[in-house]
Design an enzyme around this catalytic site. Structure first.
Site, PDB file in Angstrom:
ATOM      1  N   HIS A  51       0.259  -1.443   0.453  1.00  0.00           N
ATOM      2  CA  HIS A  51       0.044   0.502   0.241  1.00  0.00           C
ATOM      3  C   HIS A  51       0.894   1.383  -0.105  1.00  0.00           C
ATOM      4  CE1 HIS A  51      -2.818  -3.104   2.059  1.00  0.00           C
ATOM      5  NE2 HIS A  51      -3.608  -2.448   0.905  1.00  0.00           N
ATOM      6  N   ASP A  54       1.925   1.882   3.273  1.00  0.00           N
ATOM      7  CA  ASP A  54       3.098   0.311   3.607  1.00  0.00           C
ATOM      8  C   ASP A  54       4.597   1.069   2.895  1.00  0.00           C
ATOM      9  OD1 ASP A  54       1.830  -1.250   4.815  1.00  0.00           O
ATOM     10  OD2 ASP A  54       0.900  -2.160   2.139  1.00  0.00           O
ATOM     11  N   GLU A 176      -8.869  -3.780  -8.498  1.00  0.00           N
ATOM     12  CA  GLU A 176      -9.406  -5.628  -7.398  1.00  0.00           C
ATOM     13  C   GLU A 176     -10.471  -5.431  -7.881  1.00  0.00           C
ATOM     14  OE1 GLU A 176      -6.986  -6.159  -4.334  1.00  0.00           O
ATOM     15  OE2 GLU A 176      -7.988  -7.479  -3.996  1.00  0.00           O
ATOM     16  N   GLU A 212      -9.198 -11.838  -7.367  1.00  0.00           N
ATOM     17  CA  GLU A 212      -8.406 -12.640  -6.167  1.00  0.00           C
ATOM     18  C   GLU A 212      -9.760 -13.494  -5.867  1.00  0.00           C
ATOM     19  OE1 GLU A 212      -8.198 -10.381  -2.184  1.00  0.00           O
ATOM     20  OE2 GLU A 212      -9.228 -11.360  -0.937  1.00  0.00           O
ATOM     21  N   HIS A 215     -13.082 -12.808  -4.115  1.00  0.00           N
ATOM     22  CA  HIS A 215     -14.087 -11.976  -4.167  1.00  0.00           C
ATOM     23  C   HIS A 215     -14.730 -12.596  -4.852  1.00  0.00           C
ATOM     24  CE1 HIS A 215     -10.974  -8.515  -3.072  1.00  0.00           C
ATOM     25  NE2 HIS A 215     -11.614  -9.054  -1.787  1.00  0.00           N
ATOM     26  N   ASP A 250     -15.125 -11.457   4.051  1.00  0.00           N
ATOM     27  CA  ASP A 250     -13.925 -12.076   2.870  1.00  0.00           C
ATOM     28  C   ASP A 250     -13.391 -12.575   3.982  1.00  0.00           C
ATOM     29  OD1 ASP A 250     -12.184 -12.397   1.458  1.00  0.00           O
ATOM     30  OD2 ASP A 250     -11.802  -9.863   2.223  1.00  0.00           O
ATOM     31  N   ASP A 252     -10.163 -14.941   3.505  1.00  0.00           N
ATOM     32  CA  ASP A 252      -8.740 -14.840   2.828  1.00  0.00           C
ATOM     33  C   ASP A 252      -8.271 -15.587   4.031  1.00  0.00           C
ATOM     34  OD1 ASP A 252      -9.049 -12.142   1.943  1.00  0.00           O
ATOM     35  OD2 ASP A 252      -8.457 -11.122   3.285  1.00  0.00           O
ATOM     36  N   ASP A 285      -3.486 -13.600  -0.886  1.00  0.00           N
ATOM     37  CA  ASP A 285      -3.855 -12.225  -0.445  1.00  0.00           C
ATOM     38  C   ASP A 285      -4.805 -13.256   1.354  1.00  0.00           C
ATOM     39  OD1 ASP A 285      -4.535 -10.323   0.871  1.00  0.00           O
ATOM     40  OD2 ASP A 285      -5.754  -9.524  -0.260  1.00  0.00           O
TER      41      ASP A 285
HETATM   42  C1  GLO Z   1      -9.580  -6.318   0.731  1.00  0.00           C
HETATM   43  C2  GLO Z   1      -8.893  -6.556  -0.343  1.00  0.00           C
HETATM   44  C3  GLO Z   1      -7.555  -6.097   0.043  1.00  0.00           C
HETATM   45  C4  GLO Z   1      -6.365  -5.639  -1.384  1.00  0.00           C
HETATM   46  C5  GLO Z   1      -4.776  -4.804  -0.782  1.00  0.00           C
HETATM   47  C6  GLO Z   1      -4.230  -4.641  -2.024  1.00  0.00           C
HETATM   48  O1  GLO Z   1     -10.664  -7.205   0.528  1.00  0.00           O
HETATM   49  O2  GLO Z   1      -8.733  -8.082  -0.817  1.00  0.00           O
HETATM   50  O3  GLO Z   1      -6.492  -6.708   0.551  1.00  0.00           O
HETATM   51  O4  GLO Z   1      -6.204  -7.085  -1.743  1.00  0.00           O
HETATM   52  O5  GLO Z   1      -5.865  -3.158  -0.449  1.00  0.00           O
HETATM   53  O6  GLO Z   1      -5.119  -2.603  -2.678  1.00  0.00           O
HETATM   54 MG    MG Z   2      -6.873  -8.690  -2.623  1.00  0.00          MG
END
Ligand code: GLO
Ligand code: MG
Length: 346
Positions: A51, A54, A176, A212, A215, A250, A252, A285
């Site tokens: 980010h 980051d 994304e 992703e 998602h 979500d 992950d 992710d």
């Molecule tokens: C959240 C997203 C997040 C993005 C990351 C990059 O649901 O997946 O993790 O991938 O912030 O922009």
């Molecule tokens: Mg992501």
């Protein structure tokens, strides 16, 4: 099958998370960025996702000159470690300015903030040596229909993309998509929406997508089909592999954790369409379970890579000729069982 790829792997500092959820505090102590970078290197990953904050912490409080200076210092450290920056993403969803969205906010000051911050993010990406900007459009949606206009929001998104593309002629933007969370409904929920939005900008070639797994599942779509859809347009520029147990928040989860067959089909889709041949990375992710102890903190990442590589072997040893015969004979019953038994092994 296309030529065999040597895949490159990455993750982001946020993937070494501390276990907080909306119902409870952290369960692991915070680690420094240096520690995270050292882990990435030790475990043999090739790149880090960033980010903007980051890369340059507390970015909103810093001048353009200071942002550039800190980005240059980070670049030096990354070069010293032999670690690439895969992408930089503006973290537009934290600021009090973006409570009602960034690019699509009803408040012009908030929209200006979102664009200015995105341009700083592009400056950072340039310094870190990547041309890839990732846009997770977290708060570009609504909590209720009456609050915003869908058409106007799409137009505002296209205008914002045009400003970013004009700021630096070499950058590419990978959208994304995610259908919900944090918003009730997002304006760009799927890859189809992302690629359609690309057609509204002045240079559509420079707007692509990041898929992703979780998602896609949250949108009720098949991740492997989404991968193939984006690749049919030559627009799959990055990837967040993980897993998700149904229509929930979500999750992950580690790659393959919930649905091994779906994970196999995602790997097969990547492999047979040559993902990685233009330098694209496999990014995970994923987050540790809240219950994960400190001594097992990196396992969700190394396990995801291990599962990917095991499934890659499965994709490469799938009997394509036998499958082809069954397809020609429309014997999908046998094809189904053949796929299951291939995954089960001997
Ligand atoms: C959240 C997203 C997040 C993005 C990351 C990059 O649901 O997946 O993790 O991938 O912030 O922009
Ligand atoms: Mg992501």
């Amino acid at each position: 099958m296309a030529k065999k790829q040597n895949y490159k792997f990455c993750f982001g500092p946020w993937n070494i998370s501390e276990g907080a959820d909306p119902y409870g505090p952290t369960t692991r102590p915070a680690q420094t960025f240096d520690w995270k970078l050292a882990q990435l290197k030790k475990l043999g990953f090739d790149a880090m996702m960033f980010h903007d904050d980051d890369a340059v912490p507390d970015i909103d409080a810093k001048s353009e000159a200071q942002i550039r200076k800190e980005a240059k210092e980070l670049r030096k450290r990354l070069d010293g470690e032999g670690i690439a920056a895969e992408m930089v993403a503006p973290r537009l969803w934290f600021s009090p300015m973006t409570i009602d969205g960034g690019y699509t906010s009803n408040d012009p000051k908030a929209r200006r903030y979102a664009i200015d911050r995105s341009l700083r993010c592009i400056d950072i990406a340039k310094i870190l040596g990547t041309d890839l900007i990732v846009l997770w459009l977290a708060r570009e949606g609504t909590y209720l229909r009456e609050a915003k206009s869908g058409k106007r929001s799409v137009e505002l998104l296209a205008q914002a993309l045009d400003k970013m593309l004009a700021h630096d002629k070499r950058i590419r933007i990978a959208i994304e998509p995610k259908p919900n969370e944090p918003m009730d409904h997002a304006y760009i929920p799927t890859i189809g929406h992302a690629l359609a939005l690309a057609q509204l900008v002045r240079d559509p070639k420079r707007v692509g997508a990041l898929i992703e797994t979780a998602h896609c599942i949250l949108a009720g779509l098949d991740p492997a089909d989404e991968i193939e859809f984006a690749m049919a347009f030559g627009k799959l520029w990055s990837l967040h592999l993980n897993d998700q147990n149904g229509l929930k928040f979500d999750q992950d989860k580690p790659f393959g954790s919930t649905n091994l067959r779906s994970a196999f089909n995602q790997v097969r889709a990547l492999e047979r369409n040559g993902y990685g041949s233009r330098g694209e990375y496999i990014c995970f992710d994923v987050h540790p379970f809240r219950s994960t102890k400190v001594e097992h903190w990196m396992d969700h990442l190394t396990n995801s890579r291990r599962t990917f590589l095991r499934l890659l072997e499965k994709a490469r040893t799938f009997d394509e000729a036998a499958a082809g015969k069954l397809i020609a004979d429309r014997d999908y019953q046998a094809l189904d069982q053949m796929s299951i038994e291939h995954l089960l092994g001997k």
